[in-house]
Write a protein that holds these residues in place. Sequence first.
Motif, mmCIF file in Angstrom:
data_model
loop_
_atom_site.group_PDB
_atom_site.id
_atom_site.type_symbol
_atom_site.label_atom_id
_atom_site.label_comp_id
_atom_site.label_asym_id
_atom_site.label_seq_id
_atom_site.Cartn_x
_atom_site.Cartn_y
_atom_site.Cartn_z
ATOM 1 N N SER A 100 0.857 -1.142 -0.084
ATOM 2 C CA SER A 100 0.002 -0.087 -0.007
ATOM 3 C C SER A 100 0.747 1.109 0.038
ATOM 4 N N PRO A 101 0.796 2.269 -0.911
ATOM 5 C CA PRO A 101 1.597 3.446 -1.140
ATOM 6 C C PRO A 101 0.949 4.011 0.160
ATOM 7 N N ALA A 102 -0.027 4.386 0.689
ATOM 8 C CA ALA A 102 -0.627 4.924 1.837
ATOM 9 C C ALA A 102 0.153 4.534 3.049
ATOM 10 N N PHE A 103 0.349 3.336 3.491
ATOM 11 C CA PHE A 103 1.351 2.945 4.385
ATOM 12 C C PHE A 103 2.414 3.550 4.462
ATOM 13 N N GLU A 104 3.082 3.090 3.113
ATOM 14 C CA GLU A 104 4.585 3.722 2.952
ATOM 15 C C GLU A 104 4.861 5.363 3.175
ATOM 16 N N ALA A 105 3.758 5.937 2.644
ATOM 17 C CA ALA A 105 3.811 7.426 3.067
ATOM 18 C C ALA A 105 3.854 7.728 4.577
ATOM 19 N N VAL A 106 2.926 7.039 5.170
ATOM 20 C CA VAL A 106 2.609 7.407 6.506
ATOM 21 C C VAL A 106 3.991 6.961 7.348
ATOM 22 N N MET A 107 4.437 5.523 6.963
ATOM 23 C CA MET A 107 5.755 5.143 7.574
ATOM 24 C C MET A 107 7.134 6.249 7.175
ATOM 25 N N ALA A 108 7.122 6.782 6.118
ATOM 26 C CA ALA A 108 8.048 7.700 5.730
ATOM 27 C C ALA A 108 8.093 9.147 6.677
ATOM 28 N N ARG A 109 6.751 9.549 6.851
ATOM 29 C CA ARG A 109 6.635 10.510 7.849
ATOM 30 C C ARG A 109 7.025 10.230 9.255
ATOM 31 N N LEU A 110 6.549 9.069 9.587
ATOM 32 C CA LEU A 110 6.879 8.463 11.140
ATOM 33 C C LEU A 110 8.528 8.343 11.324
ATOM 34 N N ASN A 111 9.140 7.585 10.146
ATOM 35 C CA ASN A 111 10.564 7.746 10.429
ATOM 36 C C ASN A 111 11.232 9.126 10.375
ATOM 37 N N ALA A 112 10.702 10.110 9.951
ATOM 38 C CA ALA A 112 11.235 11.432 9.839
ATOM 39 C C ALA A 112 10.964 12.243 11.238
ATOM 40 N N ALA A 113 9.982 11.728 11.826
ATOM 41 C CA ALA A 113 9.482 12.329 13.081
ATOM 42 C C ALA A 113 10.296 11.757 14.093
ATOM 43 N N GLU A 114 10.631 12.755 15.215
ATOM 44 C CA GLU A 114 11.362 12.348 16.467
ATOM 45 C C GLU A 114 10.464 11.376 17.338
ATOM 46 N N ALA A 115 9.267 11.738 17.461
ATOM 47 C CA ALA A 115 8.379 10.965 18.429
ATOM 48 C C ALA A 115 7.001 11.005 17.693
ATOM 49 N N ILE A 116 6.006 10.037 18.255
ATOM 50 C CA ILE A 116 4.708 9.868 17.687
ATOM 51 C C ILE A 116 3.962 10.424 18.885
ATOM 52 N N LYS A 117 3.130 11.276 18.728
ATOM 53 C CA LYS A 117 2.169 12.138 19.571
ATOM 54 C C LYS A 117 0.897 11.461 19.404
ATOM 55 N N GLU A 129 -6.504 9.167 6.927
ATOM 56 C CA GLU A 129 -6.511 10.537 6.144
ATOM 57 C C GLU A 129 -5.725 9.963 4.848
ATOM 58 N N GLU A 130 -4.561 9.495 4.996
ATOM 59 C CA GLU A 130 -3.660 8.929 3.841
ATOM 60 C C GLU A 130 -4.499 8.109 2.934
ATOM 61 N N ILE A 131 -5.163 7.215 3.311
ATOM 62 C CA ILE A 131 -5.940 6.027 2.517
ATOM 63 C C ILE A 131 -6.959 6.873 1.678
ATOM 64 N N VAL A 132 -7.674 7.829 2.422
ATOM 65 C CA VAL A 132 -8.859 8.590 1.761
ATOM 66 C C VAL A 132 -8.416 9.383 0.763
ATOM 67 N N ASP A 133 -7.122 10.010 0.985
ATOM 68 C CA ASP A 133 -6.480 11.104 -0.248
ATOM 69 C C ASP A 133 -6.115 10.128 -1.301
ATOM 70 N N ARG A 134 -5.727 8.823 -1.004
ATOM 71 C CA ARG A 134 -5.202 7.916 -2.346
ATOM 72 C C ARG A 134 -6.506 7.388 -2.989
ATOM 73 N N ILE A 135 -7.705 7.312 -2.199
ATOM 74 C CA ILE A 135 -8.793 6.516 -2.815
ATOM 75 C C ILE A 135 -9.354 7.855 -3.692
ATOM 76 N N ALA A 136 -9.440 8.987 -3.265
ATOM 77 C CA ALA A 136 -9.565 10.385 -3.954
ATOM 78 C C ALA A 136 -9.101 10.277 -5.192
ATOM 79 N N ASP A 137 -7.668 10.408 -5.058
ATOM 80 C CA ASP A 137 -6.817 10.307 -6.352
ATOM 81 C C ASP A 137 -7.381 9.248 -7.401
ATOM 82 N N GLY A 138 -7.449 8.331 -6.879
ATOM 83 C CA GLY A 138 -7.946 7.039 -7.602
ATOM 84 C C GLY A 138 -9.253 7.153 -8.442
#
Length: 317
Positions: A100-117, A129-138
Amino acid sequence: MLNIYPKPSDGGAAASAPVWLDLFPTTDDEIAAVETQIGASLPRRGALSEIEMSSRLRQRKGVLTMSTPMALRPSPDASTAPLGFVLSAERLVTIRFADSPAFEAVMARLNAAEAIKGGGPEVFTELCEEIVDRIADGLEHLAEELTAVSTAAFRVDDRENHALKSNRALRAKLRQVGRLGDRLSEVRDSLLGLTRIVAFTEQFGCSASEPDIKARLASLRHDLTSLSDYDEHLANKVQFVLDALVGLIGIAQNDIFKVLTIVSIVGIPPTLMAGVYGMNFKNMPEYDWSFGYQYGLAVIVLSAVLPLIWFKVKGWF
């Protein structure tokens, strides 16, 4: 494969308690290991593929277990695969069976973040939110494809008389519309499942101390509703184009039968005249004429031309 966020430190110890555990590809051994780690049971693929609401949405001791069919892959031949969420206030566990590209995008953002709030609900909301954005693009891409097919079907040159080429093109468009309908059906299933789990999480998975998460989930619900309406609009358009293409194919076939009918009717009078002058009776006066042969040929040709003129005057071709 088990992905853990935040990532463990170089020494192998986790920098903090894991907030998101993502299982993909999923094996029974890895699921058992995660169950031991979090002290809770996780659903297998068979359970995630259940279609009844009571199996897809469950709450037990503050832990939400949710599943939905999801067209995770962006390729045109993508098929739906079950997607599972096990959500608590502290962590989120996702169980998936397709990339899933949506999961990969969120993973990339979490890897760049110092902590998960925000814990598990924060990650869950960001994923949705990422999945919905991808569905809208689709859906936008599907709408463009459908518009192209519709334009090609309805804005053709009527002077094109190559019936075989035209029929092949119509059949190709018919198959393309069928594929678009299948993909829209898969997106509709995904939207319906997401709408249910977002509403379920908003009701049972967020406390009063998380107004931001609740507001984002409410916004997601509105987005999903609008996307569902748009998907229904596209499905209606697919049905319209499908019916139109079937009608065009029927018209093309009728044109072929019309040509065959005209040819067969035009051939009847010449055959009759040739049969009359081929009887060879002795008392037929035309046999003694000097131009009897030419007369017979002229009568045969005229008997073929007159029906053609009549059909043309009537506008039958």
